[in-house]
Write an enzyme that holds these catalytic residues in place. Structure first.
Site, PDB file in Angstrom:
ATOM      1  N   CYS A 166       0.847  -1.200   0.000  1.00 30.48           N
ATOM      2  CA  CYS A 166       0.000   0.000   0.000  1.00 30.48           C
ATOM      3  C   CYS A 166       0.882   1.249   0.000  1.00 30.48           C
ATOM      4  O   CYS A 166       1.571   1.495  -0.971  1.00 30.48           O
ATOM      5  CB  CYS A 166      -0.972  -0.041   1.185  1.00 30.48           C
ATOM      6  SG  CYS A 166      -2.379   1.070   0.980  1.00 30.48           S
ATOM      7  N   GLU A 209      -1.022  -8.609   5.161  1.00 27.15           N
ATOM      8  CA  GLU A 209      -0.879  -8.720   6.625  1.00 27.15           C
ATOM      9  C   GLU A 209      -2.229  -8.681   7.339  1.00 27.15           C
ATOM     10  O   GLU A 209      -2.320  -9.004   8.513  1.00 27.15           O
ATOM     11  CB  GLU A 209       0.075  -7.631   7.144  1.00 27.15           C
ATOM     12  CG  GLU A 209      -0.518  -6.235   7.321  1.00 27.15           C
ATOM     13  CD  GLU A 209      -0.656  -5.443   6.016  1.00 27.15           C
ATOM     14  OE1 GLU A 209      -0.390  -6.010   4.941  1.00 27.15           O
ATOM     15  OE2 GLU A 209      -1.059  -4.262   6.090  1.00 27.15           O
ATOM     16  N   HIS A 251      -3.460  -5.692   1.157  1.00 30.10           N
ATOM     17  CA  HIS A 251      -2.799  -5.857   2.459  1.00 30.10           C
ATOM     18  C   HIS A 251      -2.756  -7.322   2.892  1.00 30.10           C
ATOM     19  O   HIS A 251      -3.641  -7.774   3.628  1.00 30.10           O
ATOM     20  CB  HIS A 251      -3.571  -5.081   3.530  1.00 30.10           C
ATOM     21  CG  HIS A 251      -3.416  -3.604   3.442  1.00 30.10           C
ATOM     22  ND1 HIS A 251      -2.400  -2.916   4.055  1.00 30.10           N
ATOM     23  CD2 HIS A 251      -4.157  -2.664   2.811  1.00 30.10           C
ATOM     24  CE1 HIS A 251      -2.508  -1.623   3.814  1.00 30.10           C
ATOM     25  NE2 HIS A 251      -3.577  -1.447   3.056  1.00 30.10           N
TER      26      HIS A 251
END
Lengths: 232, 744
Positions: A86, A205, A203
């Site tokens: 990002c 994560e 994302h």
């Protein structure tokens, strides 16, 4: 396995990344403040998402001047692995470690939703545990994620296997409806020429634990680190 | 520059009444200085002093074994186990948002975030309760787009997920939209920081953004009705800088680890004025401030302007003089400046030296609070109340299959019912990686607490149409619906924050609505053991004398002790048995159906039985924690039929066939909004266990159908009244608002 997560003023996915690498993947993680000058000998440098320096000039435009970034440049020159997600991807483009730029989303607004990305045929050592064609479900959360580069660059990226993933439907097909931000050629993630610098808008994560809806991000991060192999 | 001479005329200009001005003079024993007049005007504004609401707010239950901190601090706190506290509050930013929607909404979010992290809590969730007029004018669409963007830009940059909220449209808000923002934070329960200026000799530090002229008299503006001139008040709207606030948050999180900070207070409404008086007031101390030390971004600001500026992202903190450097170093790391601007005294007075070195104000702290005006304003039942309550609704209760089909489509596309994804997809809902269930996926949002087995459930609710038609009963609905939503996830309701949005308190009809609704809410809070721990009052939500619907937005927090078991609100598979727990009555009054299909806001609203609600809440916790109930959905706007339809709209839609046989009219059967009803779904083999739980809690439940197929089929007493593909209905529901808001 040692991961250095860079921390800029305005980073806001740093704690999520540290949680994913440390608590879920079992890596040793160092948070590195941007004013520091020691990367702490990592196996991977991770640049997290957020709004570094408020994104006030242009997303990622100021972070590249931080003291730690000289170290990152040197680390890349030595063949080190860097992943940016990002805002981290935007910073890597601003540093010209990756080609192209990320523009305002095609529907001019911030978008937060789960999307599907398809792994493309590639030579990057970071995605070798994934199979081309494999579809991953990973959330996006950005206002400036429309990947842009000139035609020649796009052709070169595709020709050299530097396009790592594209936005796609749940079944893996490419179409306008599955491309949330209008990225050229549906590009969601790319790498540099030697495949060691990797940037993506979604994302991973955020999807590393089943209770949060998907572990597809874990599959991806594990491929980047190759940690689970070693444990098993 | 020569300061104006203070006299009665100037005081009246400042919004003080003649008797308030007299009190001010008697407190000081002289005529106030210009700066002092400004301070009186801000401190005694409705927004800061609660002068018209105080006598009524005292009725709220505020204690309970779960309550750690009740109203009066920056935010309230409840115990959520594991030595942790959930700290939360909801606040309004209505007037600024109507005048300048982007900055108004953004700074509303920024303000409520600061209220929470000031207390040592890292914000873990935001919610927004929004009320707009009907979205059929370009201006209203503009307000909606800009408010949404403002909320998103601030919360997204802060890295705090927006996990829930509500959006309600009605022409009652055409001239005065409501923007209420709520933040929930997490702190160790033994490390909550308070806004106290204690310890004479201690340093008072100013941290955060520099002070400018923005927002001067914002609190006073929020205490007036709207009129044609309101647009001219744009300069009184503050400008937000979420990046600076993010730095402030991280710097403070670092400082809260240690023990350098003694007290800390956000500069919100009335800026430096209310923060200094409140901090001294809570500690029973005094404060000396030297305004020449305040960091400024504009030149030649006077003491008056500095004290009344509402520049954002600023805080006051108190520490021992020997710890100033250590604190300044942490702020320096985060590129923020911190300066000592004063000290704590034992004078019991706030003394202010202006930038010119002159004493600009010298005022006693306690009398300003103790002698602050308190009004028990006249109340009168408005004539509409009995008329609308007595409305005969029998003409609307008959429906044939064609009518049902039309109503279903109309309601699914109704802005109040249609999917709100256009809004929440512009908010980061998953940052912090704790969102177990975000907007729309469960009846309350579920946010896990890392390092524990638990999660918190959080929701915001209020059906203002009900509150308008019957403030007392509507007040009960508000609390009961919030608690039901929390319980529909399996969580235990703990406490509420309330944001009370009403018209002018000088209108006896408004004050009657205010009092009645508070009494209803109090009754429900007591019965359901959900005390009020924080809140805010926003009066003067009128335009040209017409008040908005009385809108007591409520934010409720609950605890899910074991987050491996909870219920979502959409059917996950075919073959599930579907039950209705609770009873549908002939209660079409105040329904979305009446409003949308017949253009009527009238009738006797559904009755709330608090005893039933309490049993229902306990039943849901039990049946969900034991894994019997998999999905649960409250029946609210649109009634049972809409609740059933929405339950079919999972990512992979699941069909449903039900047969209803309550002895009420067809319209009521499908669209009445009777309280205390929940649709639950379970595996067939768990039916006996469900019945046992239902009996234990003295409830009634009917097996109404089974999931499966691709259609939604609604039968009444065996007769099919509606039978359409779920995928098609989902499209109607999903796209309605996006179409309305994106197309010109």
């Amino acid at each position: 396995m040692r991961v250095s997560v860079l921390l800029f003023p305005g980073s806001n996915c740093d704690r999520d990344a540290i949680h994913a690498f440390e608590a879920v993947l079992g890596a040793e993680v160092n948070g590195i403040w941007h004013k520091e000058t020691d990367l702490k000998n990592p196996d991977l440098v991770f640049i997290p998402g957020g709004f570094s320096f408020g994104d006030y000039l242009r997303s990622g435009a100021i972070a590249r001047f931080s003291p730690i970034m000289e170290q990152v440049q040197a680390y890349v020159a030595r063949g080190g692995y860097v992943m940016g997600v990002c805002n981290g991807f935007q910073i890597l483009c601003e540093m010209q470690l990756l080609p192209g730029a990320l523009l305002t989303n095609k529907p001019i607004k911030f978008l937060c939703q789960d999307v599907f990305v398809r792994v493309e045929p590639n030579q990057s050592p970071m995605l070798q545990k994934l199979t081309p064609g494999q579809v991953l479900r990973i959330p996006i959360a950005h206002g400036m994620g429309q990947y842009f580069a000139d035609e020649a660059t796009l052709d070169r990226l595709e020709g050299e296997g530097q396009v790592l993933m594209r936005y796609c439907s749940a079944e893996g097909s490419l179409d306008e409806a599955s491309n949330p931000n209008g990225s050229l050629r549906s590009i969601a993630g790319i790498c540099n020429a030697d495949g060691r610098v990797f940037g993506m808008m979604p994302h991973p994560e955020r999807h590393v634990e089943a209770e949060l809806g998907s572990e597809d991000g874990l599959i991806l991060l594990d491929s980047v680190l190759g940690i689970l192999d070693r444990v098993n | 520059m020569q300061e104006p001479v203070v006299d009665l005329a100037l005081a009246l200009d400042h919004g003080l009444t003649e008797s308030e001005f007299e009190t001010a003079c008697s407190i000081l024993g002289r005529t106030p200085s210009f700066t002092e007049l400004g301070i009186f005007s801000a401190m005694w504004s409705e927004h800061c002093s609660y002068k018209s609401s105080k006598v009524h707010l005292r009725l709220f239950p505020t204690t309970g074994e779960q309550v750690l901190i009740g109203p009066g601090e920056n935010a309230g706190a409840v115990d959520i186990g594991n030595n942790l506290a959930a700290i939360f509050k909801m606040e309004s930013h209505n007037h600024p948002s109507f005048i300048e929607p982007y900055q108004g909404a953004a700074t509303g979010v920024g303000g409520i975030l600061r209220d929470v992290f000031t207390m040592g809590a890292r914000p873990i969730a935001n919610l927004d309760s929004l009320r707009f007029g009907t979205a059929d004018t370009e201006h209203m669409k503009y307000l909606i787009r800009r408010v949404t963007r403002g909320i998103g830009d601030y919360g997204n940059c802060m890295g705090v997920p927006t996990v829930g909220g509500e959006v309600f449209f009605d022409s009652a808000y055409q001239g005065n939209i409501l923007v209420n923002a709520m933040t929930v934070g997490l702190a160790p329960r033994d490390k909550i920081f308070l806004g106290e200026a204690s310890g004479p000799g201690n340093a008072i530090m100013y941290v955060g953004s520099k002070t400018g002229r923005d927002g001067i008299h914002g609190a006073t503006m929020a205490s007036e009705e709207f009129s044609e001139e309101s647009a001219e008040k744009r300069p009184t709207v503050q400008v937000g800088d979420p990046f600076t606030e993010k730095l402030l948050l991280e710097a403070l999180m670092e400082l809260f680890q240690g023990d350098a900070i003694i007290g800390i207070q956000d500069m919100g409404a009335a800026g430096l004025t209310s923060s200094s008086f409140e901090m001294a007031g809570r500690a029973g101390s005094g404060v000396d401030l030297d305004l020449s030390k305040v960091p400024m971004r504009e030149t030649h600001m006077t003491a008056y302007e500095i004290m009344l500026s509402e520049s954002q992202e600023r805080m006051l903190l108190v520490c021992k003089p020997e710890r100033v450097q250590e604190i300044a170093d942490v702020f320096e790391k985060w590129d923020l400046s911190a300066s000592v601007i004063g000290k704590v005294t034992e004078t019991g007075r706030v003394r202010i030296w202006g930038p010119d070195g002159q004493l600009a104000a010298d005022m006693p702290v306690d009398p300003l609070a103790a002698k602050a005006p308190v009004y028990d304003r006249p109340r009168a039942e408005p004539p509409y109340f009995k008329t609308l309550k007595a409305a005969d609704l029998s003409a609307y209760s008959d429906l044939d299959a064609e009518g049902v089909g039309h109503a279903m489509h109309t309601l699914l596309a109704a802005p109040n019912i249609a999917s709100k994804h256009w809004f929440y997809e512009q908010y980061d809902t998953t940052v912090q990686t704790n969102t177990l269930q975000g907007p729309g996926k469960a009846e309350a949002a579920l946010v896990r607490i890392k390092g524990t087995n638990s999660a918190i459930a959080v929701t915001s609710d209020c059906n203002p149409r009900f509150v308008y038609l019957d403030p007392r009963e509507g007040g009960k609905h508000t609390i009961a619906e919030a608690a039901r939503n929390i319980a529909c996830t399996g969580a235990k309701p703990l406490a509420i924050t309330d944001c009370l949005n009403y018209g002018s308190p000088e209108n006896p009809h408004v004050m009657w609505q205010f009092r009645e609704s508070i009494e209803g809410m109090c009754e429900a809070c007591t019965a359901l053991n959900t005390p009020v721990v924080s809140g805010n009052v926003s009066f003067y939500n009128d335009t040209n004398g017409k008040p908005v619907f009385p809108t007591p937005s409520v934010g409720m927090v609950g605890l899910l002790a074991d987050r491996t078991r909870y219920a979502t609100n959409m059917f996950s598979e075919p073959g599930l048995a579907v039950y209705l727990v609770g009873v549908t009555r002939e209660e079409l009054g105040g329904s979305e159906y009446l409003s949308r299909l017949h253009g009527k806001t009238e009738g006797k609203i559904p009755t709330v039985s608090l005893e039933h609600e309490r049993n229902l809440i306990e039943f849901l916790q039990k049946a969900i924690s034991q894994g019997v109930v998999l999905h649960a959905r409250d029946c609210s706007l649109g009634g049972l039929a809409i609740a059933l339809a929405k339950s079919c709209f999972a990512e992979d839609p699941v069909g449903l066939t039900v047969d209803l046989n309550e002895n009420v009219s067809i319209a009521a059967q499908l669209f009445a909004e009777s309280a205390g009803r929940v649709v639950v779904a379970l595996r067939k083999e768990d039916a006996a266990e469900l019945t046992a739980h239902v009996q234990t809690f003295g409830l009634t439940a009917q097996a109404i159908g089974m999931t499966g197929g691709s259609n939604l089929t609604l039968k009444i007493k065996g007769q099919t009244l509606f039978d359409q593909p779920v995928a098609q209905l989902k499209t109607v529901w999903r796209d309605a608002l996006a179409h309305l808001l994106e197309l010109e």
